[in-house]
Design a protein around this motif. Structure first.
Motif, PDB file in Angstrom:
ATOM      1  N   THR A  40     -71.717  84.901  88.071  1.00  0.00           N
ATOM      2  CA  THR A  40     -72.407  85.999  87.414  1.00  0.00           C
ATOM      3  C   THR A  40     -71.672  87.289  87.758  1.00  0.00           C
ATOM      4  O   THR A  40     -70.977  87.365  88.784  1.00  0.00           O
ATOM      5  N   PRO A  41     -71.801  88.313  86.931  1.00  0.00           N
ATOM      6  CA  PRO A  41     -71.074  89.559  87.173  1.00  0.00           C
ATOM      7  C   PRO A  41     -71.329  90.118  88.566  1.00  0.00           C
ATOM      8  O   PRO A  41     -72.480  90.192  89.018  1.00  0.00           O
ATOM      9  N   GLY A  42     -70.257  90.493  89.243  1.00  0.00           N
ATOM     10  CA  GLY A  42     -70.377  91.101  90.550  1.00  0.00           C
ATOM     11  C   GLY A  42     -70.534  90.126  91.699  1.00  0.00           C
ATOM     12  O   GLY A  42     -70.635  90.548  92.855  1.00  0.00           O
ATOM     13  N   LYS A  43     -70.556  88.842  91.391  1.00  0.00           N
ATOM     14  CA  LYS A  43     -70.715  87.829  92.440  1.00  0.00           C
ATOM     15  C   LYS A  43     -69.532  86.875  92.442  1.00  0.00           C
ATOM     16  O   LYS A  43     -68.837  86.716  91.437  1.00  0.00           O
ATOM     17  N   GLU A  44     -69.324  86.228  93.575  1.00  0.00           N
ATOM     18  CA  GLU A  44     -68.273  85.218  93.672  1.00  0.00           C
ATOM     19  C   GLU A  44     -68.711  83.950  92.947  1.00  0.00           C
ATOM     20  O   GLU A  44     -69.895  83.698  92.757  1.00  0.00           O
ATOM     21  N   ARG A  45     -67.711  83.166  92.559  1.00  0.00           N
ATOM     22  CA  ARG A  45     -68.031  81.888  91.934  1.00  0.00           C
ATOM     23  C   ARG A  45     -68.749  80.994  92.929  1.00  0.00           C
ATOM     24  O   ARG A  45     -68.366  80.905  94.099  1.00  0.00           O
ATOM     25  N   GLU A  46     -69.765  80.325  92.438  1.00  0.00           N
ATOM     26  CA  GLU A  46     -70.610  79.467  93.275  1.00  0.00           C
ATOM     27  C   GLU A  46     -70.371  78.013  92.880  1.00  0.00           C
ATOM     28  O   GLU A  46     -70.424  77.664  91.690  1.00  0.00           O
ATOM     29  N   LEU A  47     -70.140  77.166  93.885  1.00  0.00           N
ATOM     30  CA  LEU A  47     -69.993  75.744  93.630  1.00  0.00           C
ATOM     31  C   LEU A  47     -71.352  75.151  93.274  1.00  0.00           C
ATOM     32  O   LEU A  47     -72.305  75.285  94.042  1.00  0.00           O
ATOM     33  N   VAL A  48     -71.429  74.488  92.141  1.00  0.00           N
ATOM     34  CA  VAL A  48     -72.687  73.940  91.651  1.00  0.00           C
ATOM     35  C   VAL A  48     -72.774  72.440  91.891  1.00  0.00           C
ATOM     36  O   VAL A  48     -73.796  71.939  92.345  1.00  0.00           O
ATOM     37  N   ALA A  49     -71.693  71.720  91.575  1.00  0.00           N
ATOM     38  CA  ALA A  49     -71.735  70.262  91.672  1.00  0.00           C
ATOM     39  C   ALA A  49     -70.332  69.695  91.852  1.00  0.00           C
ATOM     40  O   ALA A  49     -69.355  70.282  91.387  1.00  0.00           O
ATOM     41  N   VAL A  93     -71.551  82.220  83.752  1.00  0.00           N
ATOM     42  CA  VAL A  93     -70.424  81.539  83.120  1.00  0.00           C
ATOM     43  C   VAL A  93     -70.110  80.320  83.976  1.00  0.00           C
ATOM     44  O   VAL A  93     -69.957  80.433  85.196  1.00  0.00           O
ATOM     45  N   TYR A  94     -70.043  79.161  83.338  1.00  0.00           N
ATOM     46  CA  TYR A  94     -69.812  77.910  84.042  1.00  0.00           C
ATOM     47  C   TYR A  94     -68.368  77.446  83.826  1.00  0.00           C
ATOM     48  O   TYR A  94     -67.853  77.472  82.702  1.00  0.00           O
ATOM     49  N   TYR A  95     -67.762  77.003  84.931  1.00  0.00           N
ATOM     50  CA  TYR A  95     -66.371  76.563  84.912  1.00  0.00           C
ATOM     51  C   TYR A  95     -66.257  75.172  85.521  1.00  0.00           C
ATOM     52  O   TYR A  95     -66.949  74.864  86.498  1.00  0.00           O
ATOM     53  N   CYS A  96     -65.366  74.370  84.993  1.00  0.00           N
ATOM     54  CA  CYS A  96     -65.039  73.122  85.684  1.00  0.00           C
ATOM     55  C   CYS A  96     -63.676  73.283  86.352  1.00  0.00           C
ATOM     56  O   CYS A  96     -62.862  74.118  85.941  1.00  0.00           O
ATOM     57  N   LYS A  97     -63.439  72.515  87.377  1.00  0.00           N
ATOM     58  CA  LYS A  97     -62.206  72.628  88.154  1.00  0.00           C
ATOM     59  C   LYS A  97     -61.910  71.325  88.868  1.00  0.00           C
ATOM     60  O   LYS A  97     -62.814  70.669  89.372  1.00  0.00           O
ATOM     61  N   ALA A  98     -60.641  70.986  88.905  1.00  0.00           N
ATOM     62  CA  ALA A  98     -60.216  69.841  89.697  1.00  0.00           C
ATOM     63  C   ALA A  98     -60.075  70.279  91.149  1.00  0.00           C
ATOM     64  O   ALA A  98     -59.436  71.310  91.423  1.00  0.00           O
ATOM     65  N   VAL A  99     -60.666  69.536  92.063  1.00  0.00           N
ATOM     66  CA  VAL A  99     -60.572  69.868  93.482  1.00  0.00           C
ATOM     67  C   VAL A  99     -59.119  69.751  93.942  1.00  0.00           C
ATOM     68  O   VAL A  99     -58.489  68.717  93.750  1.00  0.00           O
ATOM     69  N   GLY A 100     -58.600  70.814  94.510  1.00  0.00           N
ATOM     70  CA  GLY A 100     -57.225  70.811  94.994  1.00  0.00           C
ATOM     71  C   GLY A 100     -56.215  71.390  94.026  1.00  0.00           C
ATOM     72  O   GLY A 100     -55.060  71.622  94.396  1.00  0.00           O
ATOM     73  N   LEU A 101     -56.629  71.646  92.805  1.00  0.00           N
ATOM     74  CA  LEU A 101     -55.756  72.290  91.827  1.00  0.00           C
ATOM     75  C   LEU A 101     -56.276  73.702  91.562  1.00  0.00           C
ATOM     76  O   LEU A 101     -57.481  73.928  91.543  1.00  0.00           O
ATOM     77  N   GLY A 102     -55.369  74.630  91.344  1.00  0.00           N
ATOM     78  CA  GLY A 102     -55.761  76.031  91.258  1.00  0.00           C
ATOM     79  C   GLY A 102     -56.119  76.538  89.885  1.00  0.00           C
ATOM     80  O   GLY A 102     -56.488  77.703  89.734  1.00  0.00           O
ATOM     81  N   THR A 103     -56.036  75.687  88.876  1.00  0.00           N
ATOM     82  CA  THR A 103     -56.253  76.140  87.507  1.00  0.00           C
ATOM     83  C   THR A 103     -57.732  76.187  87.152  1.00  0.00           C
ATOM     84  O   THR A 103     -58.487  75.270  87.481  1.00  0.00           O
ATOM     85  N   TRP A 104     -58.103  77.281  86.469  1.00  0.00           N
ATOM     86  CA  TRP A 104     -59.457  77.445  85.945  1.00  0.00           C
ATOM     87  C   TRP A 104     -59.404  77.444  84.418  1.00  0.00           C
ATOM     88  O   TRP A 104     -58.442  77.913  83.827  1.00  0.00           O
ATOM     89  N   GLY A 105     -60.460  76.985  83.801  1.00  0.00           N
ATOM     90  CA  GLY A 105     -60.592  77.103  82.364  1.00  0.00           C
ATOM     91  C   GLY A 105     -61.147  78.457  82.006  1.00  0.00           C
ATOM     92  O   GLY A 105     -61.295  79.345  82.857  1.00  0.00           O
ATOM     93  N   GLN A 106     -61.492  78.628  80.727  1.00  0.00           N
ATOM     94  CA  GLN A 106     -62.003  79.921  80.272  1.00  0.00           C
ATOM     95  C   GLN A 106     -63.488  80.067  80.548  1.00  0.00           C
ATOM     96  O   GLN A 106     -64.035  81.161  80.486  1.00  0.00           O
ATOM     97  N   GLY A 107     -64.142  78.953  80.853  1.00  0.00           N
ATOM     98  CA  GLY A 107     -65.569  78.989  81.140  1.00  0.00           C
ATOM     99  C   GLY A 107     -66.417  78.953  79.888  1.00  0.00           C
ATOM    100  O   GLY A 107     -65.928  79.164  78.763  1.00  0.00           O
TER     101      GLY A 107
END
Length: 114
Positions: A40-49, A93-107
């Motif tokens: 969310t704006p102004g906050k760090e990305r939070e791990l959800v699952a 904004v929800y993002y998926c990510k591979a653990v150990g890889l630095g790439t993010w999608g657009q969300g």
């Protein structure tokens, strides 16, 4: 190259449900644990699952436990996040990510509001 494309976000009323999808390419998908984050704006990305490469192990943030379900289809290189009993505080904004890889999608934006 590594690519992640999230989709499925939208506007939903409190108590509603939504399923997010993430299509991945550019790496050996089945060898990587996958994750969903939100921001969310102004906050760090939070791990959800989190989900293991085989799909046999999952972990959730306390804030979504019992309401969200992460899953994957290795043959299709897809990751999903099924969200139920949505609350206004799930708006992000929800993002998926591979653990150990630095790439993010657009969300993909999820807005929970009446």
């Amino acid at each position: 190259q590594v690519q992640l494309v999230e989709s499925g976000g939208g506007l939903v009323q409190p108590g509603g449900s939504l399923t997010l999808s993430c299509a991945v390419s550019g790496f050996s998908f089945m060898w990587y644990d996958m994750s969903w984050y939100r921001q969310t704006p102004g906050k760090e990305r939070e791990l959800v699952a989190l989900i293991s490469g085989t799909g046999g192990t999952t972990n959730y943030a306390d804030s979504v436990k019992g309401r969200f379900t992460i899953s994957r289809e290795n043959t299709k290189k897809m990751v999903y996040l099924q969200m139920t009993s949505l609350k206004p505080e799930d708006t992000a904004v929800y993002y998926c990510k591979a653990v150990g890889l630095g790439t993010w999608g657009q969300g993909t934006q999820v807005t929970v509001s009446s």
